[in-house]
Design a protein around this motif. Structure first.
Motif, mmCIF file in Angstrom:
data_model
loop_
_atom_site.group_PDB
_atom_site.id
_atom_site.type_symbol
_atom_site.label_atom_id
_atom_site.label_comp_id
_atom_site.label_asym_id
_atom_site.label_seq_id
_atom_site.Cartn_x
_atom_site.Cartn_y
_atom_site.Cartn_z
ATOM 1 N N ALA A 77 0.833 -1.204 0.000
ATOM 2 C CA ALA A 77 0.000 0.000 0.000
ATOM 3 C C ALA A 77 0.868 1.254 0.000
ATOM 4 N N LEU A 78 1.955 1.244 0.776
ATOM 5 C CA LEU A 78 2.861 2.393 0.796
ATOM 6 C C LEU A 78 3.514 2.596 -0.567
ATOM 7 N N LYS A 79 3.968 1.499 -1.172
ATOM 8 C CA LYS A 79 4.590 1.614 -2.503
ATOM 9 C C LYS A 79 3.589 2.125 -3.522
ATOM 10 N N ARG A 80 2.353 1.603 -3.446
ATOM 11 C CA ARG A 80 1.318 2.051 -4.378
ATOM 12 C C ARG A 80 1.068 3.543 -4.197
ATOM 13 N N GLU A 128 1.656 9.041 -5.973
ATOM 14 C CA GLU A 128 2.106 10.402 -5.704
ATOM 15 C C GLU A 128 3.151 10.833 -6.734
ATOM 16 N N LYS A 129 4.057 9.921 -7.068
ATOM 17 C CA LYS A 129 5.078 10.228 -8.076
ATOM 18 C C LYS A 129 4.412 10.483 -9.426
ATOM 19 N N ALA A 130 3.436 9.649 -9.776
ATOM 20 C CA ALA A 130 2.736 9.834 -11.054
ATOM 21 C C ALA A 130 1.984 11.166 -11.061
ATOM 22 N N ARG A 131 1.352 11.517 -9.924
ATOM 23 C CA ARG A 131 0.652 12.812 -9.836
ATOM 24 C C ARG A 131 1.633 13.957 -10.033
ATOM 25 N N GLU A 132 2.786 13.842 -9.351
ATOM 26 C CA GLU A 132 3.794 14.904 -9.448
ATOM 27 C C GLU A 132 4.308 15.021 -10.886
ATOM 28 N N GLU A 133 4.581 13.892 -11.516
ATOM 29 C CA GLU A 133 5.043 13.919 -12.906
ATOM 30 C C GLU A 133 3.972 14.505 -13.824
ATOM 31 N N ALA A 134 2.720 14.141 -13.583
ATOM 32 C CA ALA A 134 1.626 14.685 -14.393
ATOM 33 C C ALA A 134 1.494 16.193 -14.171
ATOM 34 N N ARG A 135 1.635 16.625 -12.906
ATOM 35 C CA ARG A 135 1.564 18.060 -12.609
ATOM 36 C C ARG A 135 2.687 18.808 -13.310
ATOM 37 N N LEU A 136 3.926 18.281 -13.229
ATOM 38 C CA LEU A 136 5.061 18.926 -13.893
ATOM 39 C C LEU A 136 4.862 18.969 -15.401
ATOM 40 N N GLU A 137 4.380 17.871 -15.956
ATOM 41 C CA GLU A 137 4.148 17.813 -17.398
ATOM 42 C C GLU A 137 3.071 18.817 -17.808
#
Length: 166
Positions: free
Chosen positions: A84-87, A92-101
């Motif tokens: 669950a933590l890894k997910r 969160e990483k995907a959200r951050e990458e999407a936000r940056l993109e």
């Protein structure tokens, strides 16, 4: 003679035959029976002892199995928590990458819009300047159709330039 009172001879032979039977049984029968009963008693005691031992081993195995099951459940909970933590980290990483993109795309779109706006303004200015020159040329041709009017206009322009320099 009565049927209920036995005769002394019969009584004697009955006692002798009973004594012989008891002697034979005591000499040969009872030891064999006692030996068989003792054997049976030992077999039952050994069986009970083996059953107790098996019951104790089974209880030990049951406790061990419960401990292993508890450990497995704990490990399962740990694995699920870690997953669950890894997910969550991956999300969160995907959200951050999407936000940056998206920020990059918005910035790029703003730059492109700004460049297109500047190009449009330049184009409008050029069109306005061309239109103004064309209009001024037509107006001047109409007003300055004679040579005398042209000289008057040149003199007036020189005067305005002299006034602005002073």
């Amino acid at each position: 003679m009565s049927l209920l009172t036995p005769e002394p001879g019969l009584l004697f032979w009955m006692l002798v035959s009973f004594g012989i039977t008891v002697f034979v049984l005591a000499k040969f029968g009872f030891p064999a029976i006692l030996k068989s009963v003792e054997k049976r008693k030992n077999y039952i005691e050994e069986s009970l002892l083996a059953a107790r031992k098996a019951h104790e081993e089974l209880a030990g195995i049951k406790e061990t199995a419960e401990a292993i099951l508890a450990q497995a459940r704990k490990e399962q909970a740990d694995i699920l928590k870690e997953a669950a933590l890894k997910r969550e980290m991956m999300m969160e990483k995907a959200r951050e990458e999407a936000r940056l993109e998206s920020e990059k795309l918005v910035a790029s779109a703003r730059r492109q819009i700004g460049a297109e706006k500047e190009e449009a303004l330049r184009s409008i200015r050029n069109e306005a300047a061309t239109l103004s020159l064309t209009l001024a040329e037509r107006i001047l041709r109409e007003k300055l159709g004679t040579e005398q009017e042209q000289k008057k206009m040149i003199d007036r322009l020189f005067n305005e330039m002299d006034i602005s320099k002073s």
